[in-house]
Design a protein around this motif. Structure first.
Motif, PDB file in Angstrom:
ATOM      1  N   ASN A  35       0.811  -1.219   0.000  1.00  0.00           N
ATOM      2  CA  ASN A  35       0.000   0.000   0.000  1.00  0.00           C
ATOM      3  C   ASN A  35       0.847   1.273   0.000  1.00  0.00           C
ATOM      4  N   ARG A  36       2.136   1.150  -0.267  1.00  0.00           N
ATOM      5  CA  ARG A  36       3.022   2.323  -0.309  1.00  0.00           C
ATOM      6  C   ARG A  36       3.192   2.817  -1.731  1.00  0.00           C
ATOM      7  N   ILE A  66      -1.499   3.944  -1.611  1.00  0.00           N
ATOM      8  CA  ILE A  66      -2.366   4.897  -0.927  1.00  0.00           C
ATOM      9  C   ILE A  66      -1.507   6.030  -0.382  1.00  0.00           C
ATOM     10  N   SER A  67      -1.776   7.232  -0.847  1.00  0.00           N
ATOM     11  CA  SER A  67      -1.151   8.395  -0.214  1.00  0.00           C
ATOM     12  C   SER A  67      -1.883   8.608   1.103  1.00  0.00           C
ATOM     13  N   SER A  68      -1.201   9.096   2.083  1.00  0.00           N
ATOM     14  CA  SER A  68      -1.759   9.230   3.424  1.00  0.00           C
ATOM     15  C   SER A  68      -3.165   9.836   3.417  1.00  0.00           C
ATOM     16  N   PHE A  71      -8.252   7.250   0.925  1.00  0.00           N
ATOM     17  CA  PHE A  71      -8.894   5.946   0.803  1.00  0.00           C
ATOM     18  C   PHE A  71     -10.071   6.048  -0.169  1.00  0.00           C
ATOM     19  N   CYS A  94       2.594  -1.125   4.576  1.00  0.00           N
ATOM     20  CA  CYS A  94       2.855   0.259   4.195  1.00  0.00           C
ATOM     21  C   CYS A  94       3.970   0.751   5.113  1.00  0.00           C
ATOM     22  N   THR A  98      -0.628   1.317   9.189  1.00  0.00           N
ATOM     23  CA  THR A  98      -1.888   2.022   9.438  1.00  0.00           C
ATOM     24  C   THR A  98      -2.761   2.114   8.188  1.00  0.00           C
ATOM     25  N   ARG A  99      -2.181   2.478   7.055  1.00  0.00           N
ATOM     26  CA  ARG A  99      -2.982   2.543   5.824  1.00  0.00           C
ATOM     27  C   ARG A  99      -3.519   1.172   5.456  1.00  0.00           C
ATOM     28  N   SER A 100      -2.709   0.150   5.656  1.00  0.00           N
ATOM     29  CA  SER A 100      -3.133  -1.213   5.309  1.00  0.00           C
ATOM     30  C   SER A 100      -4.290  -1.685   6.181  1.00  0.00           C
ATOM     31  N   THR A 102      -6.365   0.216   7.775  1.00  0.00           N
ATOM     32  CA  THR A 102      -7.516   1.065   7.474  1.00  0.00           C
ATOM     33  C   THR A 102      -8.226   0.560   6.226  1.00  0.00           C
ATOM     34  N   GLN A 131     -11.891   6.524  12.297  1.00  0.00           N
ATOM     35  CA  GLN A 131     -12.571   5.989  11.112  1.00  0.00           C
ATOM     36  C   GLN A 131     -13.994   5.501  11.404  1.00  0.00           C
TER      37      GLN A 131
END
Length: 141
Positions: A35-36, A66-68, A71, A94, A98-100, A102, A131
């Protein structure tokens, strides 16, 4: 690499490198989801180079950068499809995980109660309270 199990078939981690692939293989992971976005940090391996090495070791691979905080519906749908289409267990990663996690929670929100998702995320070490509204909105759709 710090692996944090979320369910029996899904975990998240911080950055994976080619040196981590033998360990992931020994632990039984079969799918990797990156996800980076490329170039996010100095020294970060390029997704395609890591994908090549992962595929050579037999991993299924998905790159859903995913940019911070971005989503999108498309990214959530692709993440969900990747989990359904590829062999389990899967590990998403990532910079910090955290992004993953989420993306995972958002992809599961139509199938699980928000409270259960929050509990699973918390057990893995992630506070997803920011979230709650997004998760609840996905349950109504």
């Amino acid at each position: 690499m710090d692996i944090k199990p979320v369910t029996a078939n899904f975990a998240v981690a911080d950055q994976v490198t080619t040196e981590d692939l033998p360990r992931l293989q020994a632990l039984g992971y079969r799918t990797l989801i990156c996800n980076r976005p490329d170039g996010e940090a100095a020294g970060q391996p390029a997704a395609e180079a890591l994908a090549e090495q992962a595929r050579a070791r037999g991993f299924a691979w998905e790159w859903i950068p995913i940019s911070s905080g971005q989503f999108t519906e498309g990214a959530i749908a692709r993440f969900d499809q990747a989990l359904q289409a590829h062999p389990q267990p899967a590990l998403a990663f990532c910079r910090s995980g955290t992004r993953s996690i989420t993306l995972w929670a958002l992809s599961q929100a139509s199938r699980q109660p928000v409270a259960k998702l929050l509990q699973q995320c918390a057990a893995a070490g992630y506070d997803m309270s920011a979230q709650v509204d997004a998760l609840a909105a996905r349950q109504r759709n």
